[in-house]
Design an enzyme around this catalytic site. Structure first.
Site, PDB file in Angstrom:
ATOM      1  CG  ASP A 158      -1.990  -1.035   1.173  1.00 26.65           C
ATOM      2  OD1 ASP A 158      -2.428  -1.386   0.064  1.00 26.65           O
ATOM      3  OD2 ASP A 158      -2.388  -1.512   2.246  1.00 26.65           O
ATOM      4  NE  ARG A 159       0.126   8.201  -2.240  1.00 28.52           N
ATOM      5  CZ  ARG A 159      -0.605   9.284  -2.049  1.00 28.52           C
ATOM      6  NH1 ARG A 159      -1.892   9.185  -1.803  1.00 28.52           N
ATOM      7  NH2 ARG A 159      -0.055  10.480  -2.111  1.00 28.52           N
TER       8      ARG A 159
END
Length: 179
Positions: A44-45
């Site tokens: 995930d970012r």
């Protein structure tokens, strides 16, 4: 066959392009100049750490596909101090909105002394935090964050440290090396 180990910084997308965003976000192309490689799985970012990239489709599938149950170890900073009962729930599996998770391996660890995160995590003077080492063998969307929240300890920082036999070691954020 090419295999790269990349230490993905916070805020970087696990893809080479950013389509559909009104603002420009950092992507793998800002860091990795090796042609023909693609990420084996996602991170995930708002997570950091080990991301493997390869040009071998079979290896990519073996790394990313949950049916192979490749262990992934995360260093997780959580809000609060989980007791043995909370850790036991993680070890037996917790029920999330998309079903029960497989059992995780989890233990409290000392602060691993990682690089500073930019931006820094939210710290509240009245609420302690601690670090866990958590290993899972599946890869649902935001699974580790949802697991720690399900037992009452929200994740503040998430760093993937190991995938199978590959580890981050002393690889600096934003850097990559041939694996």
């Amino acid at each position: 066959m090419t295999l790269l180990l990349f230490n993905k910084p916070y805020g970087v997308l696990s893809q080479f392009t950013d389509r559909g965003s009104p603002t420009t976000r950092a992507t793998l192309s800002d860091y990795v100049d090796q042609p023909g490689v693609y990420p084996a799985g996602r991170l995930d970012r708002d997570s950091e750490g080990l991301l493997l990239l390869t040009d071998d489709g079979r290896l990519q599938a073996r790394i990313a596909d949950p049916k192979f149950k490749l262990p992934k170890t995360y260093l997780v900073q959580v809000e609060g101090e989980p007791d043995e009962a909370a850790l036991a729930r993680l070890r037996t599996g917790v029920t999330l909105n998309d079903g029960a998770t497989r059992p995780a391996e989890v233990e409290r660890i000392d602060d691993p002394g990682l690089w500073p995160r930019d931006p820094p995590i939210r710290v509240r003077a009245s609420i302690p935090d601690c670090w866990l080492s958590l290993t899972i063998r599946e890869g649902r969307n935001r699974q580790v964050r949802r697991m720690t929240a399900a037992v009452g300890f929200p994740t503040l920082r998430l760093v993937r440290w190991r995938i199978g036999d590959w580890t981050l070691g002393d690889l600096a954020p934003g850097k990559w090396q041939i694996g």
